[in-house]
Design an enzyme around this catalytic site. Structure first.
Site, PDB file in Angstrom:
ATOM      1  N   SER A  54       0.793  -1.240   0.000  1.00  0.00           N
ATOM      2  CA  SER A  54       0.000   0.000   0.000  1.00  0.00           C
ATOM      3  C   SER A  54       0.823   1.287   0.000  1.00  0.00           C
ATOM      4  O   SER A  54       0.248   2.378  -0.057  1.00  0.00           O
ATOM      5  CB  SER A  54      -0.960   0.021   1.196  1.00  0.00           C
ATOM      6  OG  SER A  54      -2.092  -0.774   0.917  1.00  0.00           O
ATOM      7  N   LYS A  57       0.006   3.842  -2.689  1.00  0.00           N
ATOM      8  CA  LYS A  57      -1.028   4.875  -2.608  1.00  0.00           C
ATOM      9  C   LYS A  57      -0.455   6.291  -2.494  1.00  0.00           C
ATOM     10  O   LYS A  57      -1.168   7.265  -2.750  1.00  0.00           O
ATOM     11  CB  LYS A  57      -1.966   4.574  -1.438  1.00  0.00           C
ATOM     12  CG  LYS A  57      -2.782   3.288  -1.636  1.00  0.00           C
ATOM     13  CD  LYS A  57      -3.721   3.051  -0.461  1.00  0.00           C
ATOM     14  CE  LYS A  57      -4.601   1.829  -0.683  1.00  0.00           C
ATOM     15  NZ  LYS A  57      -3.891   0.561  -0.516  1.00  0.00           N
ATOM     16  N   SER A 109      -5.510   2.832   4.301  1.00  0.00           N
ATOM     17  CA  SER A 109      -5.170   1.927   3.192  1.00  0.00           C
ATOM     18  C   SER A 109      -6.384   1.197   2.628  1.00  0.00           C
ATOM     19  O   SER A 109      -6.315   0.006   2.299  1.00  0.00           O
ATOM     20  CB  SER A 109      -4.111   0.903   3.629  1.00  0.00           C
ATOM     21  OG  SER A 109      -2.840   1.475   3.648  1.00  0.00           O
ATOM     22  N   LYS A 215       3.533   6.086   5.649  1.00  0.00           N
ATOM     23  CA  LYS A 215       2.570   5.207   4.978  1.00  0.00           C
ATOM     24  C   LYS A 215       2.986   3.758   5.163  1.00  0.00           C
ATOM     25  O   LYS A 215       4.127   3.385   4.871  1.00  0.00           O
ATOM     26  CB  LYS A 215       2.501   5.528   3.473  1.00  0.00           C
ATOM     27  CG  LYS A 215       1.456   4.693   2.731  1.00  0.00           C
ATOM     28  CD  LYS A 215       0.066   5.174   3.058  1.00  0.00           C
ATOM     29  CE  LYS A 215      -0.996   4.140   2.676  1.00  0.00           C
ATOM     30  NZ  LYS A 215      -1.088   3.009   3.630  1.00  0.00           N
TER      31      LYS A 215
END
Length: 327
Positions: A54, A57, A109, A215
């Site tokens: 993820s 993203k 996420s 993240k």
């Protein structure tokens, strides 16, 4: 008597312990980047291609903000609603602003949010991926390619720890992304008033005020991944971690690497890059002192060879003496 904050003390001890063992980090690839200069301060397999999970993203969010208005409303398609994802689940036909879908995508996420945004920008996720890879080219990333907007695993999708650090650096130049990554929690409402409570997956936000944001990512193929940025004493550092087996180690490793980076900036340590075959242990050192180490190793080998020659000569001499004595 002054009271001792036991949890704080334990956390401090954990921080000290973690800061001492950067060389022992078992993640497949890590990078510590000086954000102000772009220099690598510390790394292990910085250019190794690995699944991004993820962390994808971050780049998706940049493309979205490059293309559409943050206050636009987006209708969740069946495909977006049915995309494999963590909670909260999105429902086909719901409407959310681009801003709220970015919060769902970056903080929690939610894969469906990433797909919905991709469709809003380009009409389909496939068309959006072309824009993502154009962005990759624009940023000059050499070891990154995407096949979807969310980071779900698939052939031909990869990133390196160094490229991930550069993506993080660029994403922080977007005020909206920077704000979202720094948010601990968020209440989100669809156009009909349905409430979604979102908590950031970045545990470091609750432990260190110097953390700007980060993240996380996880798939079975990628393992646990994490990229974060820290601003301490005027120094901005970015840490990228790929291929960690244990979730909690992301936080320990991040502290160890941030501390290592601070030590290098303070000239208490030297920049080092490790390279290893991820299928084997231990890690093979390849630092900026490679030639020195090679010279040192050659000298050691020469000494060992000389020692062996001396031992062989002594052994042969004793053997001849023994034969003469018997004769």
């Amino acid at each position: 008597m002054k009271k001792i904050n036991i949890p704080l003390l334990l956390f401090a001890l954990l921080f000290i312990a973690s800061s001492l063992c950067a060389e022992e980090i078992k993640s497949k690839a890590v990078v510590v980047l000086d954000s102000s200069t772009g220099n690598i301060l510390y790394a292990k397999n910085p250019h190794l291609r690995l699944p991004p999970a993820s962390t994808t993203k971050l780049l998706s969010a940049m493309v979205v903000l490059d293309k559409i208005n943050i206050d636009d409303e987006v209708t969740i398609s069946k495909r977006a609603a049915n995309t494999q994802s963590v909670s909260p689940r999105l429902i086909a036909g719901e409407r959310y602003t681009v801003r709220d879908l970015l919060h769902l995508s970056l903080m929690r996420s939610v894969n469906g949010a990433a797909v919905a945004l991709a469709e809003a920008v380009a009409g389909s996720e496939e068309a959006f991926v072309l824009l993502m890879n154009e962005k990759v080219f624009t940023l000059g990333l050499q070891n990154t390619a995407f096949i979807n907007s969310s980071g779900l695993p698939g052939h031909g999708q990869y990133i390196s720890a160094y490229d991930l650090a550069l993506i993080m650096k660029t994403s922080l130049s977007y005020p909206t992304i920077r704000e979202i990554l720094n948010a601990k929690t968020k209440d989100i409402y669809n156009s009909n008033g349905r409430r979604l409570f979102v908590k950031n997956t970045n545990n470091l936000l609750w432990k260190d005020d110097d953390i700007i944001g980060g993240k996380t990512g996880y798939t079975k193929a990628a393992g646990h991944c994490f990229v974060c940025a820290s601003n301490k004493s005027g120094s901005s550092l970015i840490v990228a971690i790929l291929g960690e087996n244990v979730r909690d180690e992301l936080w320990h490793n991040s502290y160890a690497l941030l501390t290592k980076g601070q030590d290098i900036l303070a000239m208490k340590a030297e920049p080092i890059i490790y390279f290893s075959d991820v299928r084997q242990k231990p890690v093979v050192l390849a630092s900026y002192k490679t030639k020195e180490f090679q010279t040192s190793n050659k000298k050691k080998s020469a000494v060992k060879a000389k020692s062996k020659t001396k031992k062989s000569a002594k052994s042969a001499k004793k053997s001849r003496a023994k034969k003469q004595a018997i004769n």
